[in-house]
Design an enzyme around this catalytic site. Structure first.
Site, PDB file in Angstrom:
ATOM      1  N   SER A  81      19.486  11.767   3.288  1.00 19.75           N
ATOM      2  CA  SER A  81      20.069  11.758   1.935  1.00 19.75           C
ATOM      3  C   SER A  81      21.496  12.309   1.863  1.00 19.75           C
ATOM      4  O   SER A  81      21.884  12.870   0.837  1.00 19.75           O
ATOM      5  CB  SER A  81      19.168  12.513   0.962  1.00 19.75           C
ATOM      6  OG  SER A  81      17.948  11.835   0.802  1.00 19.75           O
TER       7      SER A  81
ATOM      8  N   HIS B  31      13.754   7.878  15.726  1.00 14.35           N
ATOM      9  CA  HIS B  31      13.818   7.945  14.264  1.00 14.35           C
ATOM     10  C   HIS B  31      12.396   8.000  13.700  1.00 14.35           C
ATOM     11  O   HIS B  31      11.499   7.337  14.229  1.00 14.35           O
ATOM     12  CB  HIS B  31      14.567   6.720  13.722  1.00 14.35           C
ATOM     13  CG  HIS B  31      14.964   6.893  12.286  1.00 14.35           C
ATOM     14  ND1 HIS B  31      14.043   6.802  11.271  1.00 14.35           N
ATOM     15  CD2 HIS B  31      16.150   7.188  11.710  1.00 14.35           C
ATOM     16  CE1 HIS B  31      14.669   7.020  10.115  1.00 14.35           C
ATOM     17  NE2 HIS B  31      15.952   7.262  10.353  1.00 14.35           N
TER      18      HIS B  31
ATOM     19  N   GLU C 126      16.594  15.294  11.332  1.00 14.31           N
ATOM     20  CA  GLU C 126      16.321  14.563  10.098  1.00 14.31           C
ATOM     21  C   GLU C 126      14.934  14.938   9.585  1.00 14.31           C
ATOM     22  O   GLU C 126      13.923  14.353  10.027  1.00 14.31           O
ATOM     23  CB  GLU C 126      16.351  13.049  10.362  1.00 14.31           C
ATOM     24  CG  GLU C 126      17.687  12.532  10.803  1.00 14.31           C
ATOM     25  CD  GLU C 126      17.892  11.064  10.423  1.00 14.31           C
ATOM     26  OE1 GLU C 126      18.941  10.745   9.875  1.00 14.31           O
ATOM     27  OE2 GLU C 126      16.982  10.245  10.669  1.00 14.31           O
TER      28      GLU C 126
ATOM     29  N   LYS D 143      19.896   0.569   9.409  1.00 13.71           N
ATOM     30  CA  LYS D 143      18.477   0.177   9.341  1.00 13.71           C
ATOM     31  C   LYS D 143      18.369  -1.358   9.232  1.00 13.71           C
ATOM     32  O   LYS D 143      19.180  -2.064   9.816  1.00 13.71           O
ATOM     33  CB  LYS D 143      17.776   0.875   8.175  1.00 13.71           C
ATOM     34  CG  LYS D 143      18.033   2.379   8.174  1.00 13.71           C
ATOM     35  CD  LYS D 143      17.140   3.128   7.255  1.00 13.71           C
ATOM     36  CE  LYS D 143      17.518   4.589   7.284  1.00 13.71           C
ATOM     37  NZ  LYS D 143      16.547   5.440   6.661  1.00 13.71           N
TER      38      LYS D 143
ATOM     39  N   GLU E 121      11.098   6.684  11.238  1.00 15.16           N
ATOM     40  CA  GLU E 121      10.560   5.377  10.837  1.00 15.16           C
ATOM     41  C   GLU E 121       9.980   4.645  12.050  1.00 15.16           C
ATOM     42  O   GLU E 121       9.029   3.874  11.923  1.00 15.16           O
ATOM     43  CB  GLU E 121      11.665   4.544  10.153  1.00 15.16           C
ATOM     44  CG  GLU E 121      11.960   5.062   8.744  1.00 15.16           C
ATOM     45  CD  GLU E 121      13.366   4.763   8.244  1.00 15.16           C
ATOM     46  OE1 GLU E 121      14.106   3.995   8.879  1.00 15.16           O
ATOM     47  OE2 GLU E 121      13.727   5.327   7.187  1.00 15.16           O
TER      48      GLU E 121
ATOM     49  N   ASN F 124      23.617   4.595   9.902  1.00 18.17           N
ATOM     50  CA  ASN F 124      22.389   3.942  10.349  1.00 18.17           C
ATOM     51  C   ASN F 124      22.051   2.877   9.308  1.00 18.17           C
ATOM     52  O   ASN F 124      21.527   3.188   8.249  1.00 18.17           O
ATOM     53  CB  ASN F 124      21.266   4.991  10.454  1.00 18.17           C
ATOM     54  CG  ASN F 124      19.915   4.374  10.753  1.00 18.17           C
ATOM     55  OD1 ASN F 124      19.831   3.189  11.088  1.00 18.17           O
ATOM     56  ND2 ASN F 124      18.860   5.156  10.637  1.00 18.17           N
TER      57      ASN F 124
ATOM     58  N   GLY G 114      16.004   9.286   2.541  1.00 16.93           N
ATOM     59  CA  GLY G 114      15.934   8.355   1.408  1.00 16.93           C
ATOM     60  C   GLY G 114      15.329   8.943   0.142  1.00 16.93           C
ATOM     61  O   GLY G 114      14.882   8.210  -0.733  1.00 16.93           O
TER      62      GLY G 114
END
Ligand code: PGA
Length: 251
Positions: A212, A100, A169, A13, A102, A11, A175
């Protein structure tokens, strides 16, 4: 080591320009040279700005390209700044990441996500459907409730289950270099499989882990046979890290 099909999905991003194709090229060369590809599926989900260029350059059957989110509306429409699943499919996307955290944070509600899933399914895109709890939900022991809601409120038994892959996730692991305890992770993956079976009439859906993942910690996930692969963010922006993740997983 397992012979079951495992997904390694990058991914990217908001990362990459045309020149970043060299990353994909190196991964492609690794795939070409490695003998055991029958048990791996490699997908790179890149920004929309690169899909057309990459899909023309990538004459490879080893790597598939995917996109990241889309507008819920099918086809064309008066939606400034948006791109539809139809447009993404047309320029080479085979997969799409939806849900996701985000994007949820920026306004993807359960209802909006259901519409996005429908339009992606209509375009026969393979959906990587992300679910996961925040740290405060985890601390309040709400993980299962949240995951159940994320699944039930956006997906329906009418959907083509063959086109849906879950990615678990945990928001707190994205991250951050923090990963779940292996036993807890195993239980959560089993829970997601059980819940999705309830919706999709006993069909077995794939569940990936994301958050991660890196070349060092990937070994610790190999003991969880229930995991069907990985959604890899930051580390997929480096061909070396992405390739090392694959290599180390099978070590
Ligand atoms: P990360 O991101 O690997 O950088 O934690 C994963 C993701 O957001 O899909």
């Amino acid at each position: 080591m397992t012979n079951k099909l495992k997904y390694f999905i990058g991914n990217w991003k908001m990362f990459g320009v045309f020149n970043s194709f060299k990353i994909i090229n190196k991964i492609n060369k690794y795939c070409y040279n490695s003998r055991n590809l029958h048990n791996k599926k490699i997908v790179l989900c890149v920004p929309n700005t690169l899909l057309d260029f990459f899909s023309k350059k990538l004459k490879s059957k080893y790597i598939s390209l995917g996109s990241q989110s889309c507008h819920y509306h099918e086809g064309y429409g008066p939606f400034t700044g948006s791109v539809s699943a139809f447009m993404l499919k047309k320029i080479g996307s085979e997969y799409i990441i939806l849900g996701h955290s985000e994007n949820r944070r920026e306004g993807d509600t359960y209802d909006l996500l259901r519409k996005k899933v429908i339009s992606a399914l209509n375009q026969k895109l393979n959906i990587i459907f992300c679910i996961g709890e925040t740290l405060s939900e985890k601390n309040k022991k709400k993980t299962h409730n949240i995951l159940r809601k994320q699944i039930k409120d956006s997906l329906s038994k009418k959907f083509n289950y063959k086109k849906i892959i879950f990615a678990y996730e945990p928001v707190w692991s994205i991250g951050t270099n923090k990963i779940p305890k292996i036993n807890e992770l195993r239980e959560t993956i089993k829970f997601i499989k059980k819940e999705s079976k309830k919706i999709f009439k006993n069909k077995n859906l794939k569940v990936l882990y994301g958050g991660s993942v890196n070349p060092k910690n990937i070994r610790s996930f190999s003991s969880v046979a229930e995991i069907d692969g990985f959604l890899i963010g930051g580390a997929s922006q480096s061909s070396k890290k992405f390739i090392d993740i694959i290599k180390n997983y099978y070590k």
